[in-house]
Structures are given as structure tokens and as C-alpha cells.
Design a protein around this motif. Structure first.
Motif, mmCIF file in Angstrom:
data_model
loop_
_atom_site.group_PDB
_atom_site.id
_atom_site.type_symbol
_atom_site.label_atom_id
_atom_site.label_comp_id
_atom_site.label_asym_id
_atom_site.label_seq_id
_atom_site.Cartn_x
_atom_site.Cartn_y
_atom_site.Cartn_z
ATOM 1 N N PHE A 104 5.964 2.171 27.936
ATOM 2 C CA PHE A 104 6.486 3.233 27.082
ATOM 3 C C PHE A 104 7.621 2.731 26.206
ATOM 4 O O PHE A 104 7.754 3.154 25.055
ATOM 5 N N ASN A 105 8.425 1.814 26.731
ATOM 6 C CA ASN A 105 9.537 1.306 25.920
ATOM 7 C C ASN A 105 9.024 0.522 24.700
ATOM 8 O O ASN A 105 9.708 0.439 23.696
ATOM 9 N N ASN A 106 7.791 -0.026 24.763
ATOM 10 C CA ASN A 106 7.204 -0.667 23.582
ATOM 11 C C ASN A 106 6.918 0.361 22.497
ATOM 12 O O ASN A 106 7.068 0.078 21.308
ATOM 13 N N LEU A 107 6.483 1.553 22.904
ATOM 14 C CA LEU A 107 6.237 2.633 21.946
ATOM 15 C C LEU A 107 7.542 3.016 21.256
ATOM 16 O O LEU A 107 7.590 3.141 20.026
ATOM 17 N N ILE A 108 8.592 3.172 22.027
ATOM 18 C CA ILE A 108 9.892 3.523 21.449
ATOM 19 C C ILE A 108 10.342 2.442 20.467
ATOM 20 O O ILE A 108 10.776 2.738 19.356
ATOM 21 N N SER A 109 10.196 1.174 20.856
ATOM 22 C CA SER A 109 10.577 0.064 19.969
ATOM 23 C C SER A 109 9.759 0.067 18.680
ATOM 24 O O SER A 109 10.295 -0.195 17.595
ATOM 25 N N ALA A 110 8.469 0.362 18.785
ATOM 26 C CA ALA A 110 7.608 0.402 17.600
ATOM 27 C C ALA A 110 8.027 1.528 16.657
ATOM 28 O O ALA A 110 8.045 1.348 15.430
ATOM 29 N N LEU A 111 8.377 2.683 17.216
ATOM 30 C CA LEU A 111 8.821 3.802 16.379
ATOM 31 C C LEU A 111 10.157 3.480 15.706
ATOM 32 O O LEU A 111 10.362 3.805 14.531
ATOM 33 N N GLU A 112 11.053 2.846 16.431
ATOM 34 C CA GLU A 112 12.338 2.431 15.844
ATOM 35 C C GLU A 112 12.096 1.446 14.697
ATOM 36 O O GLU A 112 12.722 1.560 13.635
ATOM 37 N N ALA A 113 11.186 0.487 14.908
ATOM 38 C CA ALA A 113 10.877 -0.503 13.870
ATOM 39 C C ALA A 113 10.254 0.169 12.643
ATOM 40 O O ALA A 113 10.598 -0.169 11.506
ATOM 41 N N HIS A 114 9.363 1.115 12.872
ATOM 42 C CA HIS A 114 8.738 1.837 11.755
ATOM 43 C C HIS A 114 9.797 2.525 10.905
ATOM 44 O O HIS A 114 9.775 2.427 9.668
ATOM 45 N N LEU A 115 10.720 3.229 11.560
ATOM 46 C CA LEU A 115 11.760 3.927 10.810
ATOM 47 C C LEU A 115 12.672 2.951 10.075
ATOM 48 O O LEU A 115 13.049 3.194 8.918
ATOM 49 N N ALA A 116 13.011 1.839 10.720
ATOM 50 C CA ALA A 116 13.878 0.840 10.086
ATOM 51 C C ALA A 116 13.195 0.236 8.852
ATOM 52 O O ALA A 116 13.816 0.096 7.794
ATOM 53 N N LEU A 117 11.910 -0.096 8.978
ATOM 54 C CA LEU A 117 11.186 -0.698 7.854
ATOM 55 C C LEU A 117 10.991 0.280 6.698
ATOM 56 O O LEU A 117 10.973 -0.115 5.539
ATOM 57 N N SER A 118 10.859 1.550 7.023
ATOM 58 C CA SER A 118 10.641 2.552 5.974
ATOM 59 C C SER A 118 11.957 3.089 5.410
ATOM 60 O O SER A 118 11.947 3.840 4.439
ATOM 61 N N GLY A 119 13.080 2.697 6.034
ATOM 62 C CA GLY A 119 14.380 3.160 5.571
ATOM 63 C C GLY A 119 14.646 4.620 5.887
ATOM 64 O O GLY A 119 15.520 5.236 5.288
ATOM 65 N N GLU A 120 13.896 5.155 6.821
ATOM 66 C CA GLU A 120 14.022 6.565 7.201
ATOM 67 C C GLU A 120 15.036 6.730 8.328
ATOM 68 O O GLU A 120 15.185 5.857 9.171
ATOM 69 N N SER A 121 15.669 7.891 8.353
ATOM 70 C CA SER A 121 16.590 8.223 9.433
ATOM 71 C C SER A 121 15.827 8.939 10.536
ATOM 72 O O SER A 121 15.014 9.825 10.263
#
Length: 137
Positions: A104-121
Motif C-alpha cells: 500500500f505504501n507504494n500506492l501512496i508513493s505513486a500518488l505523491e509522485a503523480h502530484l509532484a510531476l503534475s505540479g498539483e497540490s
């Protein structure tokens, strides 16, 4: 009369399926409900989404509602406070498809990376994740 799977308090059958949970809520849920030995050993095996789904099933079985529904009702009733002033549940803005066989922590990391790459808060997004939105009965 509500359709099968709809609670009697649900105005529109299936409206709970439009809910999403915040990334902060997912982190909190993971930290609160993951086995302590997994954190101490660094092992991800006991913290898979499937393991969390079993925890979620136990937490929601009596109410017959999803985690997102229960959290939403708690916020509306004032039983819990939004973390940092941000609600933990809202209308889903991002649909998430994931492998339940992965930690599950991989899912959280992937979502964090998605937001960081898209510049979204993250404060502006609620994630539709099956184990939180779908009733686990």
C-alpha cells in the motif's frame, strides 16, 4: 425504496461511489492500521492493500457503508476534525487503479509522485481508491 446495495439514508442510490479520500487520510490510515512489525522491519508484505481491505471490512461491516461514507458522515456531524483544516473526504477528482498485490505504501508513493510531476497540490484532490470507496461487505 433503495436499490440493492444502497443504504436507506442514501438519497441517490450509489452516490457514495462519487466520493474520494485525501492523500493525507490514506497516509494516516496506513500508519494507524498497518502492523507495527512491518514498520519496524521495513517489510511491506503485511501492509498490502489486501491486508488493509481486511481491516476496512472489519471497521465497516456493521454499518454497511464504505470508509469514505463513514468518514464523510463523521465530518458532517462534527465527530472528527479535518486534518490541517482540509477535509479527508470529498467528491473524487482522480480515479486510481492499482495492483492489490503490491504494498500500500507504494500506492501512496505513486500518488505523491503523480502530484509532484503534475505540479498539483494534494489539498485539492480526493482519490477514488476501491478499498476506501466501495462497501466491503
Amino acid at each position: 425504496r433503495p436499490s440493492a446495495g444502497a443504504s436507506s439514508s442514501e438519497a441517490v442510490p450509489g452516490q457514495h461511489l462519487f466520493l474520494g479520500v485525501s492523500l493525507a487520510y490514506m497516509r494516516h490510515f496506513f500508519e494507524t492500521h498497518s502492523p507495527r512489525q512491518a514498520h519496524e522491519s521495513g517489510s511491506a508484505d503485511p501492509t498490502t492493500t489486501a491486508a488493509l481491505a481486511r481491516v476496512i471490512g472489519r471497521l465497516t461491516a456493521r454499518a454497511g457503508k464504505s470508509v469514505a461514507e463513514l468518514e464523510s458522515e463523521a465530518l458532517l456531524q462534527g465527530w472528527v476534525q479535518a486534518e490541517g483544516g482540509q477535509p479527508s473526504v470529498g467528491r473524487a477528482t482522480i480515479f486510481v487503479s492499482h495492483a492489490q498485490s503490491q504494498p500500500f505504501n507504494n500506492l501512496i508513493s505513486a500518488l505523491e509522485a503523480h502530484l509532484a510531476l503534475s505540479g498539483e497540490s494534494e489539498e485539492h484532490h480526493f482519490f477514488w481508491v476501491d478499498v476506501f470507496v466501495i462497501r466491503q461487505d
